[in-house]
Design a protein around this motif. Sequence first.
Motif, mmCIF file in Angstrom:
data_model
loop_
_atom_site.group_PDB
_atom_site.id
_atom_site.type_symbol
_atom_site.label_atom_id
_atom_site.label_comp_id
_atom_site.label_asym_id
_atom_site.label_seq_id
_atom_site.Cartn_x
_atom_site.Cartn_y
_atom_site.Cartn_z
ATOM 1 N N THR A 100 0.847 -1.190 0.000
ATOM 2 C CA THR A 100 0.000 0.000 0.000
ATOM 3 C C THR A 100 0.879 1.235 0.000
ATOM 4 O OG1 THR A 100 -1.739 -1.142 1.231
ATOM 5 C CG2 THR A 100 -1.796 1.267 1.219
ATOM 6 N N PHE A 101 0.631 2.130 -0.952
ATOM 7 C CA PHE A 101 1.350 3.401 -1.018
ATOM 8 C C PHE A 101 0.469 4.475 -0.390
ATOM 9 C CE2 PHE A 101 2.581 1.538 -5.385
ATOM 10 C CZ PHE A 101 3.484 0.668 -4.797
ATOM 11 N N SER A 102 1.082 5.409 0.328
ATOM 12 C CA SER A 102 0.298 6.466 0.971
ATOM 13 C C SER A 102 1.130 7.731 1.092
ATOM 14 C CB SER A 102 -0.169 6.016 2.362
ATOM 15 O OG SER A 102 0.946 5.753 3.198
ATOM 16 N N ASP A 103 0.446 8.837 1.419
ATOM 17 C CA ASP A 103 1.144 10.097 1.654
ATOM 18 C C ASP A 103 0.501 10.826 2.822
ATOM 19 O OD1 ASP A 103 -1.200 11.247 0.738
ATOM 20 O OD2 ASP A 103 -0.375 11.917 -1.172
ATOM 21 N N ASP A 104 0.991 12.024 3.107
ATOM 22 C CA ASP A 104 0.512 12.801 4.251
ATOM 23 C C ASP A 104 -0.870 13.402 4.026
ATOM 24 O OD1 ASP A 104 2.192 12.526 6.351
ATOM 25 O OD2 ASP A 104 3.265 14.419 6.084
ATOM 26 N N LYS A 105 -1.347 13.386 2.799
ATOM 27 C CA LYS A 105 -2.628 14.009 2.473
ATOM 28 C C LYS A 105 -3.775 13.009 2.435
ATOM 29 C CE LYS A 105 -1.024 18.184 1.911
ATOM 30 N NZ LYS A 105 -1.417 19.292 2.806
ATOM 31 N N PHE A 141 6.035 10.089 2.181
ATOM 32 C CA PHE A 141 5.383 9.002 1.449
ATOM 33 C C PHE A 141 5.766 7.663 2.064
ATOM 34 C CE2 PHE A 141 5.248 12.555 -1.334
ATOM 35 C CZ PHE A 141 4.114 12.395 -2.119
ATOM 36 N N GLY A 142 4.811 6.737 2.055
ATOM 37 C CA GLY A 142 5.044 5.451 2.682
ATOM 38 C C GLY A 142 4.740 4.276 1.774
ATOM 39 N N ILE A 143 5.432 3.168 2.050
ATOM 40 C CA ILE A 143 5.144 1.873 1.426
ATOM 41 C C ILE A 143 4.892 0.905 2.574
ATOM 42 C CG2 ILE A 143 5.948 0.075 -0.141
ATOM 43 C CD1 ILE A 143 8.035 2.053 -1.195
ATOM 44 N N GLU A 144 3.716 0.314 2.620
ATOM 45 C CA GLU A 144 3.366 -0.571 3.733
ATOM 46 C C GLU A 144 3.136 -1.997 3.241
ATOM 47 O OE1 GLU A 144 0.109 -1.056 7.375
ATOM 48 O OE2 GLU A 144 -0.128 0.529 5.867
ATOM 49 N N LEU A 203 7.993 1.399 5.130
ATOM 50 C CA LEU A 203 9.098 2.323 4.874
ATOM 51 C C LEU A 203 8.502 3.690 4.596
ATOM 52 C CD1 LEU A 203 12.154 2.899 4.230
ATOM 53 C CD2 LEU A 203 11.555 2.464 1.830
ATOM 54 N N LEU A 204 8.999 4.715 5.289
ATOM 55 C CA LEU A 204 8.567 6.090 5.061
ATOM 56 C C LEU A 204 9.718 6.878 4.458
ATOM 57 C CD1 LEU A 204 6.730 6.874 8.436
ATOM 58 C CD2 LEU A 204 5.771 5.923 6.328
ATOM 59 N N ARG A 247 12.140 3.235 8.802
ATOM 60 C CA ARG A 247 11.612 1.887 8.602
ATOM 61 C C ARG A 247 10.927 1.433 9.889
ATOM 62 N NH1 ARG A 247 16.505 -2.635 8.540
ATOM 63 N NH2 ARG A 247 17.480 -2.086 10.529
ATOM 64 N N ILE A 248 9.833 0.699 9.730
ATOM 65 C CA ILE A 248 8.998 0.314 10.867
ATOM 66 C C ILE A 248 8.710 -1.177 10.787
ATOM 67 C CG2 ILE A 248 6.808 0.723 12.060
ATOM 68 C CD1 ILE A 248 6.737 3.458 10.570
#
Length: 396
Positions: A5-10, A43-46, A54-55, A65-66
């Motif tokens: 899953t790709f994501s961002d702050d918005k 931006f993140g990859i989950e 990874l952010l 990294r989480i």
Amino acid sequence: MRPLTFSDDKGNEQTWLPGGPQPALDAFQEFLNRHRDNDNAAFGIEDEENEEALLLLFEVGAACRIKGTQNPRTEYRLITNSGDYRTQAATFIRGGFPALDRRGPWLPDIPSLARARLRLEFDESVLRRTHPRELRRRLDILTRVDGREPTTTAGVTHFGFGNGGGDTVNAWFTADGRGLVVTFDHTSTLNSYEDPRAQAALYDGVPADLLALAGNAPETVLTVPHPDGGTLVAATGVFTFSGPCAMAEGLVSRLQEARLGVEATGVGWLLEDFLAMEDFTPEAVAETVGWWSAEDIAKGFAATTAPEQEQTPPDREAVDRFCQLWADSGYNDRWDVHYVLFDSHTLEETGEARNELLGLIRTLGLERVDAPPGAASGEVWVRSDPRIDAELGHWA
């Protein structure tokens, strides 16, 4: 490969599934290009299945990294060039959290990241780029310009000068090249002259042999009582030369806590202005500072002893073998101050070749220094030497 899953702050999100029309990295790059803006820079990859993420934190020049969702393991890494973001993303997509181990170093928290950024800032400094051989030469001259003489006791030479207004530079170098440079800018926020405990903390992390030098200063040098007895030279900047030139850990921590930059140490205007001169001449010094007269500057330069010339040619066989080892397993650091051999090798991996190298260093009279923190156990750092430099061009 697993769903991502790709994501961002918005609040934008996009799911990527294996077997789709695009490779995951290309899909993430498109997502990033589509949504990135001045006010949207995280931006993140989950990987939800493995509880990993990874952010990419573009605004602060870092990656995070989480691992895990309950009591997660969270680590940070500085990013120093734009291509590194893509490399981190590609590595995470291929192998997840564990694959990022070799893309470190990874730091445990934000304060550690801030300290790493300060070290990176210092790595670009004039002091870090200056070879200790040239540093000692210029310190020798500046000490004499200030009307003093470098003094050598038990193999340790002390250099020092000031501007007549309470701001000073003091330096000590041992016969084998280990050294300590201390700046004191009385106007700096870092001035802890009236707080001995805070002053001592600025020296935290300095190797014991170098710390002892700052506790054995000439009577003319401003000192501060040490909480545990003795004294330390008053300092706003503490720089070690046990390995590549570095700020003391105590100094880095103070800068990070106070949100100050390296310039707060006073090293720029007190020392680096002299080191940055391409032509280090009486005229250049007189144009740079006004606290010495032209006559004093000329006398200081005239009083400086010319460096001794090499009397005995180096062992030809030893030079050739050193150069061969450098060609096989080494390189020069970015400022050509050090030869780095067996980079990223453990002691076990280097084997007898490392022992041979250490013998060659002794035979040739080269200055070996401590490898920087985080270096592999087999790495060997050696200060560059004109005799070797003249030969390395044939081996590159």
